[in-house]
Design a protein around this motif. Sequence first.
Motif, short mmCIF file in Angstrom:
data_model
loop_
_atom_site.label_atom_id
_atom_site.label_comp_id
_atom_site.label_asym_id
_atom_site.label_seq_id
_atom_site.Cartn_x
_atom_site.Cartn_y
_atom_site.Cartn_z
N THR A 195 17.79 19.84 11.80
CA THR A 195 16.44 19.23 12.32
C THR A 195 15.93 18.39 11.06
O THR A 195 14.82 18.21 11.12
CB THR A 195 15.66 20.63 12.21
N ALA A 196 16.92 17.79 10.38
CA ALA A 196 16.25 16.87 9.33
C ALA A 196 15.64 15.56 10.12
O ALA A 196 16.06 15.03 11.02
CB ALA A 196 17.37 16.07 8.50
N GLY A 197 14.42 15.50 9.43
CA GLY A 197 13.69 14.16 10.02
C GLY A 197 12.87 14.60 11.37
O GLY A 197 12.32 13.53 11.98
N VAL A 198 12.76 15.69 11.88
CA VAL A 198 12.29 15.91 13.12
C VAL A 198 10.70 15.91 13.20
O VAL A 198 10.19 15.11 13.91
CB VAL A 198 12.79 17.55 13.59
N THR A 199 10.05 16.33 11.94
CA THR A 199 8.64 15.90 11.92
C THR A 199 8.08 14.64 11.74
O THR A 199 7.43 14.06 12.50
CB THR A 199 8.31 17.05 10.53
N GLY A 200 9.24 13.91 11.03
CA GLY A 200 8.95 12.50 11.01
C GLY A 200 9.09 11.74 12.30
O GLY A 200 8.19 10.99 12.61
N THR A 201 10.10 12.36 13.23
CA THR A 201 10.30 11.67 14.32
C THR A 201 9.05 12.01 15.52
O THR A 201 8.74 11.12 16.04
CB THR A 201 11.56 12.12 15.05
N TYR A 202 8.56 13.33 15.33
CA TYR A 202 7.36 13.76 16.16
C TYR A 202 6.12 12.93 15.83
O TYR A 202 5.44 12.28 16.70
CB TYR A 202 7.09 15.11 15.96
N LEU A 203 5.99 12.43 14.49
CA LEU A 203 4.72 11.89 14.04
C LEU A 203 4.75 10.49 14.49
O LEU A 203 3.99 9.77 15.09
CB LEU A 203 4.65 11.93 12.46
N LEU A 204 6.13 9.82 14.37
CA LEU A 204 6.38 8.35 15.06
C LEU A 204 6.08 8.61 16.26
O LEU A 204 5.13 7.48 16.68
CB LEU A 204 7.80 7.99 14.77
N LEU A 205 6.47 9.24 17.17
CA LEU A 205 6.27 9.24 18.53
C LEU A 205 5.02 9.66 18.95
O LEU A 205 4.63 8.96 19.86
CB LEU A 205 7.40 10.49 19.35
N MET A 206 4.38 10.12 18.46
CA MET A 206 3.02 10.50 18.65
C MET A 206 2.08 9.28 18.34
O MET A 206 1.12 8.98 19.30
CB MET A 206 2.28 11.70 18.15
N THR A 207 2.39 8.84 17.29
CA THR A 207 1.70 7.38 17.13
C THR A 207 1.90 6.46 18.01
O THR A 207 0.86 5.80 18.55
CB THR A 207 2.02 6.87 15.54
N LEU A 208 3.08 6.19 18.46
CA LEU A 208 3.53 5.39 19.26
C LEU A 208 3.01 5.67 20.86
O LEU A 208 2.36 4.88 21.62
CB LEU A 208 5.07 5.27 19.56
N ALA A 209 2.94 7.01 21.03
CA ALA A 209 2.29 7.51 22.35
C ALA A 209 0.76 6.82 22.11
O ALA A 209 0.45 6.55 23.62
CB ALA A 209 2.45 8.94 22.39
N VAL A 210 0.05 7.16 21.33
CA VAL A 210 -1.35 6.65 21.26
C VAL A 210 -1.39 5.17 21.55
O VAL A 210 -2.21 4.67 22.27
CB VAL A 210 -2.06 6.96 19.81
N VAL A 211 -0.97 4.49 20.94
CA VAL A 211 -0.67 2.95 21.23
C VAL A 211 -0.37 2.71 22.69
O VAL A 211 -1.09 1.82 23.32
CB VAL A 211 0.21 2.17 20.31
#
Lengths: 281, 314
Positions: A10-26
């Motif tokens: 699960t390495a980097g899963v939190t980071g991936t979620y943050l990135l995905l959520m930022t992109l989703a907002v955009v």
Amino acid sequence: MTLTRRPRPTAGVTGTYLLLMTLAVVFAGPFAWLVLAALKTKTEWVAIPAKMLPETPRWDNFTAALTEINFPAYLGNSLFLSFLYATLVTLSSAAVGFGFARLRGFGKRPLFVVLLSTMMLPQILTLIPTYVLFARAGLVNTYWPWVLWGLAGSPYLVFLFRQFFAAIPTELEDAAIIDGCGYARIFLRIFLPLSKPVLLTSFVLSFTWIWGDYIAPALFLDPDHTTLAVAISAFYLDPHGNPDDTVQAAAAALYVVPVLAVFLFAQRYFIRGIVSSGLKG
Amino acid sequence: MVATASPATRRGWRRYSSRTFYLFVAPWVLGFGLLTALPLVYALGISLTNFNGVSDRWRWVGLRNYAELLGDTDAIASLLRTLAYTAIAVPLTVGGGLGLAVLLNRRLKAVGLFRTIFFLPSVVPVVAMAIMWKLIFNRDAGILNAILEKISVTPISWLVDPNAFYALIILTLWGLGGGMVIMLAALQGVPSELEEAALVDGASRWRVFRHITVPMISPVIFFQVVTGVIASFQVIIQPLLLAQTNQVGRVAEVPQSTHLFMVQVYQEFFSGNRYGYGSAMLWMFFLVILAVTLVVLRSSRLWVYYEVDGEADR
């Protein structure tokens, strides 16, 4: 086997979620801003500094969008043209796709190469000369161009049908031929009923092409007979002749909602159409 | 003139009859002749005249339109601008689509939701897209400048020179979800044994991606590049619709920086009534696109990996 595809830490899963959520907002932002603009009064819209939310959501812009221009008439034109084209192009592309998938003929291979290369041909190149030709033939400001485009089939959809038909086992048609069935009947009675998902994909895709097209109706149709796409792009003006942003926003929302709704319901058909052409091209 | 008397028909077995084949493909063959080949040939014809679209009093001018075009600095500039737009927009859309696909090709919760959100913009009709982004790029009321103001950037006029070009790129990038879906399907087709074997052998994630995943999906990336290049050459509606129409009427003044080649062609035809000259531009553009496409196709042997064992024909 496919169940254990990626037994991954699960390495980097939190980071991936943050990135995905930022992109989703955009990616979702423009939809939200459109709706917010449509719910604002004109003074709220031009207020400096810009406000995120309207004081109270107002639906006036939507009623204005429906009444300021003859919205129902343009809507009717859009629906009619899209329906007409989608029906014709789907049937004709299915027939041509069947020919390329199931029949032999002199010059079939070079013809198929021509078909594939026209997928690469920028359509804009032929559009203006077609307009000039059709203007001379008196076909401008009629719906005949769409009938002709529909009957001609679309190389892209032909390809879609060909791929589907080519994968059907030959036993079916062998049996039908032995029973004395002609190819027209085989096509209509066996292959078309089998291809319902592809027919739907083709219909949905081609319907949205015409619904979303701007340049052809802008060129070929007068303002009275044009489609919603052209109407909402230019016909909303305030008394000074300036674009009426908030009303236009409401109209644009009304115009995209059906597309998004159809897409959400028929998502897999859209994706199938896009993916199969993209993967096998 | 459908080839009814081809050798194949004499075989006597109906299954191999050319006639049936041509009956089925006739709609497309006729349509191709009438709606694709004929307009192109017609354009070639009028490119050799001074036809203005209305008057019947035109005459042949030979190659004069083409000669004029070679010295037309506005047209050449718009052609170069189109090439620049393509060179920037295509790598960004293809790369961005691949990046998103890689992010989503993991066992995460709500992957479907994210995929839908990223894909949705690519089905939005171009007119609505332009309206939405004009609301965002609006100098005073737009949200982009409002956000920038929060980090104390002075308001930017997005839709005039030189920023209109960047606005156009941003609008283009918003639609990269269509490519993402294709990339995602391709990634899911990469056999996981290959990647896992390399990982077991001690290769880093990045090396596996670079030397196994990317080569495996390179045909799909390649296809995206080809169609992306052809699509961005055709761009005309976005600049027309993004242009500020402050004045009464619909004559939009397209900013210099988004004045792409097709915009120039459109104006020669419909503002200048120079049908002959416009057709010459179309034909020159056709040849340029053909040349660029061939270069891209030729480049494929350098970087596109094709499996040769025919397993793809399942």
